[in-house]
Design an enzyme around this catalytic site. Structure first.
Site, mmCIF file in Angstrom:
data_model
loop_
_atom_site.group_PDB
_atom_site.id
_atom_site.type_symbol
_atom_site.label_atom_id
_atom_site.label_comp_id
_atom_site.label_asym_id
_atom_site.label_seq_id
_atom_site.Cartn_x
_atom_site.Cartn_y
_atom_site.Cartn_z
ATOM 1 N N ASN A 116 0.860 -1.179 0.000
ATOM 2 C CA ASN A 116 0.000 0.000 0.000
ATOM 3 C C ASN A 116 0.900 1.234 0.000
ATOM 4 O O ASN A 116 1.506 1.558 1.024
ATOM 5 C CB ASN A 116 -0.901 -0.046 1.247
ATOM 6 C CG ASN A 116 -1.797 1.180 1.353
ATOM 7 O OD1 ASN A 116 -1.817 2.039 0.474
ATOM 8 N ND2 ASN A 116 -2.546 1.255 2.446
ATOM 9 N N LYS A 133 0.079 4.227 -0.239
ATOM 10 C CA LYS A 133 -0.580 5.377 0.405
ATOM 11 C C LYS A 133 -0.398 6.640 -0.459
ATOM 12 O O LYS A 133 -0.339 6.542 -1.677
ATOM 13 C CB LYS A 133 -0.072 5.532 1.843
ATOM 14 C CG LYS A 133 -0.227 4.221 2.637
ATOM 15 C CD LYS A 133 -0.077 4.373 4.116
ATOM 16 C CE LYS A 133 -0.271 3.018 4.790
ATOM 17 N NZ LYS A 133 -0.191 3.069 6.239
ATOM 18 N N HIS A 174 -9.544 0.724 5.160
ATOM 19 C CA HIS A 174 -8.244 1.003 5.792
ATOM 20 C C HIS A 174 -8.450 1.958 6.959
ATOM 21 O O HIS A 174 -9.280 2.874 6.894
ATOM 22 C CB HIS A 174 -7.270 1.601 4.768
ATOM 23 C CG HIS A 174 -5.868 1.615 5.284
ATOM 24 N ND1 HIS A 174 -5.423 2.578 6.161
ATOM 25 C CD2 HIS A 174 -4.833 0.764 5.095
ATOM 26 C CE1 HIS A 174 -4.169 2.309 6.479
ATOM 27 N NE2 HIS A 174 -3.785 1.218 5.839
ATOM 28 N N GLU A 224 -6.825 4.395 7.977
ATOM 29 C CA GLU A 224 -6.651 5.835 7.694
ATOM 30 C C GLU A 224 -7.919 6.427 7.090
ATOM 31 O O GLU A 224 -8.226 7.600 7.308
ATOM 32 C CB GLU A 224 -5.414 6.035 6.796
ATOM 33 C CG GLU A 224 -4.132 5.851 7.611
ATOM 34 C CD GLU A 224 -2.968 5.223 6.855
ATOM 35 O OE1 GLU A 224 -2.988 5.196 5.610
ATOM 36 O OE2 GLU A 224 -2.028 4.748 7.527
ATOM 37 N N GLU A 258 -5.185 -5.167 10.443
ATOM 38 C CA GLU A 258 -4.173 -4.135 10.666
ATOM 39 C C GLU A 258 -4.493 -3.399 11.970
ATOM 40 O O GLU A 258 -5.310 -2.469 11.973
ATOM 41 C CB GLU A 258 -4.173 -3.135 9.507
ATOM 42 C CG GLU A 258 -3.891 -3.756 8.154
ATOM 43 C CD GLU A 258 -3.358 -2.717 7.166
ATOM 44 O OE1 GLU A 258 -2.232 -2.898 6.711
ATOM 45 O OE2 GLU A 258 -4.047 -1.730 6.881
ATOM 46 N N GLY A 279 2.438 2.262 10.807
ATOM 47 C CA GLY A 279 3.342 3.398 10.661
ATOM 48 C C GLY A 279 4.034 3.794 11.953
ATOM 49 O O GLY A 279 4.629 4.858 12.039
ATOM 50 N N SER A 321 3.548 -2.098 10.357
ATOM 51 C CA SER A 321 4.995 -2.113 10.619
ATOM 52 C C SER A 321 5.685 -3.420 10.216
ATOM 53 O O SER A 321 6.663 -3.825 10.843
ATOM 54 C CB SER A 321 5.283 -1.773 12.084
ATOM 55 O OG SER A 321 4.867 -0.439 12.355
HETATM 56 O O1 LIG Z 1 -1.273 0.606 6.747
HETATM 57 C C1 LIG Z 1 -0.504 -0.269 6.377
HETATM 58 C C2 LIG Z 1 -0.741 -1.026 5.156
HETATM 59 O O2 LIG Z 1 -2.016 -0.798 4.656
HETATM 60 C C3 LIG Z 1 0.720 -0.561 7.148
HETATM 61 O O3 LIG Z 1 1.564 0.532 7.094
HETATM 62 P P1 LIG Z 1 3.068 0.388 7.649
HETATM 63 O O4 LIG Z 1 3.609 -0.902 7.062
HETATM 64 O O5 LIG Z 1 3.775 1.594 7.150
HETATM 65 O O6 LIG Z 1 2.956 0.309 9.130
#
Ligand SMILES: O=C(CO)COP(=O)(O)O
Length: 304
Positions: A60, A62, A144, A146, A214, A220, A260
């Site tokens: 992803n 982002k 997701h 976010e 997740e 993150g 992560s």
């Molecule tokens: O949100 C994520 C994948 O969709 C995970 O993000 P990170 O791997 O940067 O923690």
């Protein structure tokens, strides 16, 4: 004394079944192995994986990248040596999907990070499932954290998006996961099951769905869930599916972990029976790290 013809025939048949089982490739899904006659215990030992036979790794990206950085990442991914028995998908920002589709090896599929809830029209700023199909984008990430927690999408909205995308043959990476305070309050399963219910109320075609667990506190933050923490939730979600959807869906759907994941921690996570792959954020922007994560499928086989 010679065996009776019937038992001769049955021993021959059982020998044939043994040979077929021995010849079964290690990457067959558990349901496929069960159909071949492997016991469930043996089937799970062969792949050390409770979900579908194919490991799944999504990247992803982002809201990151430029035309130049995307071009560099795509060239590096094109040159990478990837294990065969892994489905790999990358999710660039909308504006780069076409560029990626036109330059990335077909070995890797492409996903959007969001989609509109229904047919396109007067919805400023939105992208429809029909438009994703038009540019050859086969997947979409939905739910997701976010989008749930920063943009404010709720379960019902996300569920309806999943239904519409699937109706247009866009496959769905369905994300669930709890906040830190929810985990600390002992509500992890409640939150995940509620989010699962919103998906399940809207999904009929589970073959086109991958579930991504997740935990929000791991995204993150560099604070990865331990393999045991992830396994516990994955197993609970699979159990929830067994009770609330069907045993077939529970045993065939892939449940991947995100939060992560990096080149250093993927192998230990991959060894867990119910972890069928990863959804990777930051580390998916670095081709060598993403490649290591994809190839961590080999750790899964070592446990068998
Ligand atoms: O949100 C994520 C994948 O969709 C995970 O993000 P990170 O791997 O940067 O923690």
């Amino acid at each position: 004394m010679a065996a009776a013809p019937s038992s001769l025939a049955s021993s021959h048949l059982s020998r044939l079944a043994d040979l077929r089982r021995a010849a079964a490739p290690a990457n067959l899904s558990v349901p496929q192995q069960l159909r071949l006659g492997c016991s469930r215990r043996r089937a799970q030992r062969v792949v050390a994986m409770a979900g579908s036979g194919k490991f799944f790794v999504g990247g992803n990206w982002k809201c990151n990248g430029t035309k130049d950085s995307v071009s560099k990442l795509v060239s590096e991914l094109n040159a990478a040596t990837l294990e065969n028995d892994v489905d790999v998908v990358v999710a660039p920002p909308f504006v780069y999907i076409d560029q990626v589709k036109n330059s990335l090896t077909e070995r890797i599929e492409v996903s959007a990070q969001n989609v509109w809830i229904g047919k396109g029209g007067a919805y400023t700023g939105e992208i429809s499932a029909e438009q994703l199909v038009d540019i050859g984008c086969q997947w979409v990430i939905l739910g997701h954290s976010e989008r749930r927690h920063i943009i404010g999408e709720n379960d019902e909205f996300i569920g309806k998006k999943a239904a519409y995308a699937l109706s247009k043959n866009v496959k769905v990476i369905a994300c669930i996961g709890e906040l830190l305070e929810e985990r600390e309050a002992g509500k992890t399963f409640d939150v995940c099951f509620e989010q699962m219910k919103a998906f399940a109320d809207n999904i009929t075609n589970w073959a086109d769905v991958v579930i991504a667990y997740e935990p929000v506190w791991a995204i993150g933050t560099g604070k990865v869930a331990t393999p045991e923490q992830a396994q516990e939730v994955h197993a609970a979600v699979r159990d929830w599916l067994k009770t609330n959807v069907s045993p077939d869906v529970a045993s065939s759907v892939r449940i991947i972990y995100g939060g992560s994941v990096n080149a250093g921690n993927c192998a230990e996570l991959a060894k867990k029976e119910d972890i069928d792959g990863f959804l990777v954020g930051g580390a998916s922007l670095k081709a060598p790290d993403f490649t290591t994560i994809i190839n961590s499928v080999t750790s899964k086989k070592v446990v068998a």
